[in-house]
Design an enzyme around this catalytic site. Structure first.
Site, PDB file in Angstrom:
ATOM      1  N   PHE A   1       0.832  -1.204   0.000  1.00  0.00           N
ATOM      2  CA  PHE A   1       0.000   0.000   0.000  1.00  0.00           C
ATOM      3  C   PHE A   1       0.869   1.257   0.000  1.00  0.00           C
ATOM      4  CE2 PHE A   1      -2.447   3.109   2.721  1.00  0.00           C
ATOM      5  CZ  PHE A   1      -3.352   3.484   1.739  1.00  0.00           C
TER       6      PHE A   1
ATOM      7  N   THR B   1       5.706  -6.018  13.419  1.00  0.00           N
ATOM      8  CA  THR B   1       6.474  -6.841  12.487  1.00  0.00           C
ATOM      9  C   THR B   1       7.188  -5.988  11.435  1.00  0.00           C
ATOM     10  OG1 THR B   1       4.463  -7.186  11.186  1.00  0.00           O
ATOM     11  CG2 THR B   1       5.046  -8.885  12.788  1.00  0.00           C
TER      12      THR B   1
ATOM     13  N   ASP C   1       8.311  -2.915  11.814  1.00  0.00           N
ATOM     14  CA  ASP C   1       9.445  -2.271  12.482  1.00  0.00           C
ATOM     15  C   ASP C   1      10.593  -3.254  12.656  1.00  0.00           C
ATOM     16  OD1 ASP C   1       7.694  -0.026  12.861  1.00  0.00           O
ATOM     17  OD2 ASP C   1       6.856  -1.052  14.596  1.00  0.00           O
TER      18      ASP C   1
END
Length: 341
Positions: free
Chosen positions: A191, A264, A266
């Protein structure tokens, strides 16, 4: 007369005199003493010194809580600045805490600079919630590069996921126009890559084209950390070793785990920083190690929640970071990079 804490101890004869001046001489504003060397600078590690500007939660693992420990396990000195400090992540029913503004961030940078502490090999940024703070981050990039022109800036452009923005919409253009051109590595999800390149990613070729658009804007390394193509989950990475060269591009197929996790992204960006610095000419290898670490950690997280009697699809799960440190330090490579021809 010596206090009891000093009786029987060995000390330099001038110590007590200086101690007395420090304790009793209230009119003396500063105790004249040379500061010790910063060992991270005087005796630098083989890896590097990272300034990490991300969110922080007291409980749980997102932002800096998800990134600092893994980098330390991989041998890096890491100095965290918390863009926000919350009691817990925002997926809980309630949270409380504080948000750092741009002026406060710059105060911290000036404090470090006043003591000659601004030499970093890497800058890592994650969640940033306002345009003013992001503009100050750009000032930080300039400042750090004035001290170390070879600074590697790894940027996770945390904008949103699955069609939903997490931040004000005006941040998208700031990332696109100002941040991407100064970043060394960018790690968007699908995205975010679509927003930043203003293209739609509906195929692997679309993902590769998005990487090329990002290369043209600045970063030599791009990892789209998760792309959903016809129900399959992929990572697509791209390394343009020299401007104008055709980049080396690859894919890693990632098995889906039927659960939702926090932190996750990060963690993945931190792992990519850590391993790509160890394998600077082989982004595919760095991605293999990073994905293998992350997947082992997620499997352990699901297993532990299941063992505790929790329905893993009923809510987001806090990752089992500490329990997975061996998988972070020495991952078994189970997920291989397929190089595109």
């Amino acid at each position: 007369m010596l206090t009891s804490e000093f009786i029987g101890s060995t000390f330099h004869p001038n110590f007590y005199r200086n101690f007395s001046i420090f304790r009793l001489g209230r009119s003396i504003k500063k105790w004249a003493m040379a500061p010790p060397p910063v060992l991270a600078l005087a005796l630098p590690s083989d890896t590097g010194r990272v300034l990490s500007i991300q969110s922080h939660t007291v409980q749980g693992y997102v932002g800096n809580k998800s990134a600092v420990f893994p980098l330390q396990l991989l041998g890096y000195d890491v100095d965290p600045i918390n863009s926000v400090q919350f009691s817990n992540h925002t997926g809980y029913p309630t949270f409380k805490g504080q948000v750092l503004n741009g002026d406060q961030l710059w105060d911290l940078i000036e404090g470090l600079g006043a003591n000659d502490l601004l030499y970093y090999t890497h800058l890592l940024t994650g969640y940033i919630g306002s345009v003013s703070f992001l503009n100050t981050v750009l000032r930080v990039v300039d400042k750090l590069r004035s001290i170390n022109p070879r600074l590697t800036y790894v940027c996770d452009p945390v904008l949103g996921d699955e069609g939903k923005l997490y931040v004000p919409e005006e941040l998208v253009s700031v990332y696109r126009e100002k941040v991407i051109p100064v970043a060394s590595m960018l790690t968007p999800n699908q995205f975010e890559a679509e927003l930043l390149t203003q293209t739609r990613i509906a195929s692997e070729q679309d993902g590769r084209n998005a990487c090329n658009i990002i290369h043209a804007a600045g970063p030599s390394k791009v990892v789209i950390t998760s792309i959903n193509i016809d129900g399959d989950l992929l990572l697509i990475g791209s390394h343009q070793k020299e401007k104008g060269q055709t980049p080396v591009q690859f894919r890693i197929s990632i098995p889906k785990i039927p659960a939702y996790f926090t932190g996750t992204g990060d963690l993945m960006t931190a792992l990519l920083l850590g391993w790509s610095n160890k394998y600077p000419d082989n982004l595919g290898k760095a991605a293999e190690l990073s994905v293998s670490s992350l997947q082992a950690l997620l499997v352990r997280t699901v297993d532990d929640y299941t063992r505790a009697g929790h329905d893993c699809q009923s809510s987001s799960l806090e990752i089992r970071l500490i329990q997975s440190q061996d998988d972070i330090r020495n991952p078994e490579i189970k997920y291989m990079a397929d190089i595109y021809n």
